[in-house]
Scaffold this motif. Structure first.
Motif, short mmCIF file in Angstrom:
data_model
loop_
_atom_site.label_atom_id
_atom_site.label_comp_id
_atom_site.label_asym_id
_atom_site.label_seq_id
_atom_site.Cartn_x
_atom_site.Cartn_y
_atom_site.Cartn_z
N TYR A 73 0.94 -1.22 -0.01
CA TYR A 73 0.02 0.04 -0.23
C TYR A 73 0.90 1.31 0.11
O TYR A 73 0.70 2.37 -0.60
CB TYR A 73 -0.89 0.09 1.13
CG TYR A 73 -1.81 -1.22 1.33
CD1 TYR A 73 -2.32 -2.06 -0.01
CD2 TYR A 73 -2.45 -1.41 2.54
CE1 TYR A 73 -3.07 -3.01 -0.04
CE2 TYR A 73 -3.37 -2.56 2.27
CZ TYR A 73 -3.79 -3.25 1.02
OH TYR A 73 -4.66 -4.16 1.20
N LEU A 76 1.98 1.53 -3.63
CA LEU A 76 1.02 1.95 -4.47
C LEU A 76 0.99 3.52 -4.29
O LEU A 76 0.66 4.22 -5.14
CB LEU A 76 -0.07 1.21 -4.40
CG LEU A 76 -0.17 -0.07 -5.05
CD1 LEU A 76 -1.41 -1.01 -4.59
CD2 LEU A 76 0.12 -0.31 -6.21
N ALA A 98 -8.41 1.40 -10.79
CA ALA A 98 -9.34 0.44 -10.04
C ALA A 98 -10.07 -0.57 -10.78
O ALA A 98 -10.06 -1.73 -10.47
CB ALA A 98 -10.42 1.41 -9.04
N LEU A 101 -7.66 -3.05 -12.33
CA LEU A 101 -7.29 -4.14 -11.20
C LEU A 101 -8.38 -5.27 -10.99
O LEU A 101 -8.22 -6.31 -10.55
CB LEU A 101 -7.04 -3.15 -10.11
CG LEU A 101 -5.55 -2.74 -10.03
CD1 LEU A 101 -5.26 -1.90 -8.77
CD2 LEU A 101 -4.42 -3.49 -10.29
N PHE A 111 -8.85 -2.53 -3.87
CA PHE A 111 -8.25 -1.61 -4.55
C PHE A 111 -9.37 -0.97 -5.35
O PHE A 111 -9.04 -0.79 -6.68
CB PHE A 111 -7.39 -2.73 -5.77
CG PHE A 111 -6.30 -3.01 -4.80
CD1 PHE A 111 -5.06 -2.61 -4.37
CD2 PHE A 111 -6.33 -4.52 -4.16
CE1 PHE A 111 -4.11 -3.05 -4.13
CE2 PHE A 111 -5.26 -5.11 -3.79
CZ PHE A 111 -4.22 -4.53 -3.49
N THR A 112 -10.06 -0.39 -4.78
CA THR A 112 -11.33 0.44 -5.46
C THR A 112 -10.71 2.05 -5.39
O THR A 112 -9.47 2.32 -4.75
CB THR A 112 -12.41 0.56 -4.46
OG1 THR A 112 -12.19 1.15 -3.09
CG2 THR A 112 -13.11 -0.67 -4.28
N ASN A 115 -10.00 3.54 -1.70
CA ASN A 115 -8.80 3.01 -1.03
C ASN A 115 -7.62 3.24 -1.81
O ASN A 115 -6.52 3.38 -1.12
CB ASN A 115 -8.84 1.25 -1.22
CG ASN A 115 -10.07 0.81 -0.26
OD1 ASN A 115 -10.49 1.56 0.83
ND2 ASN A 115 -10.31 -0.37 -0.36
N LEU A 116 -7.60 3.62 -3.07
CA LEU A 116 -6.23 3.82 -3.68
C LEU A 116 -5.89 5.15 -3.37
O LEU A 116 -4.64 5.39 -3.20
CB LEU A 116 -6.07 3.74 -5.24
CG LEU A 116 -6.29 2.29 -5.78
CD1 LEU A 116 -6.80 2.26 -7.34
CD2 LEU A 116 -5.10 1.60 -5.81
N MET A 119 -4.45 5.03 0.14
CA MET A 119 -3.01 4.69 -0.03
C MET A 119 -2.07 5.74 -0.31
O MET A 119 -0.98 6.18 0.18
CB MET A 119 -2.67 3.57 -0.97
CG MET A 119 -3.41 2.14 -0.73
SD MET A 119 -3.54 1.06 -2.18
CE MET A 119 -4.78 0.01 -1.63
#
Length: 176
Positions: A73, A76, A98, A101, A111-112, A115-116, A119
């Motif tokens: 994370y 990324l 997203a 992925l 990895f929505t 959430n990205l 990170m």
């Protein structure tokens, strides 16, 4: 009017009988499958060391997986931050990432788009703090999300990271 009430009573009686029979079968199965308490205690004491070895290995494996996820994370977040800072990417590209992925790894969660961006926030919050960045892998991702969401000043975040590591706080304890 009487006919429906009589039928409903019959149905409920049948249903309750079926439930009673199912309960009786379940209770009988459980009673038949029970091991005598003395045997169970004896087995536990005979294999205590083996059980402890397995549990310790399992704990280390969970810690290693969590550390690797936090590291991923971080990487990324660094990548996304760099791309956005260099004006190579915009918010739309993160959405495309997203989606890409999700297509490439259908069962992979987390990895929505939001959430990205978390990170990225995670990386940007700690990138200049060498002391803290070395400690980050010792906490689970959930801990980091709680700290980032509730503690805005860097000194407060650092305090909670150190306290959570030292006191081994669960995420619920950290939320309090």
């Amino acid at each position: 009017m009487r006919l429906p009430s009589v039928m409903s009573k019959k149905r409920s009686t049948k249903t309750s009988r079926a439930r009673s029979k199912a309960f009786a079968r379940t209770a009988a199965t459980l009673a038949a499958s029970r091991v005598k308490p003395a045997v169970l205690v004896k087995r536990d004491t005979r294999f205590t060391e083996v059980i402890a070895l397995i549990e310790a290995a399992r704990g280390r494996a969970y810690q290693a997986v969590n550390a690797e996820l936090v590291s991923l994370y971080w990487q990324l977040g660094e990548y996304i931050s760099r791309k956005i800072a260099n004006a190579e990417w915009g918010d739309g590209v993160v959405e495309e990432l997203a989606t890409s992925l999700a297509r490439r790894f259908p069962g992979l969660r987390g990895f929505t788009r939001p959430n990205l961006f978390r990170m990225r926030q995670f990386y940007e919050a700690y990138r200049s703090k060498r002391k803290v960045s070395a400690l980050l892998r010792q906490l689970r991702w959930t801990h980091h999300l709680i700290i980032l969401g509730q503690a805005k000043p860097a000194a407060v975040r650092e305090f909670y990271i150190l306290a959570a590591i030292k006191e081994r706080w669960s995420s619920r304890e950290l939320e309090r």
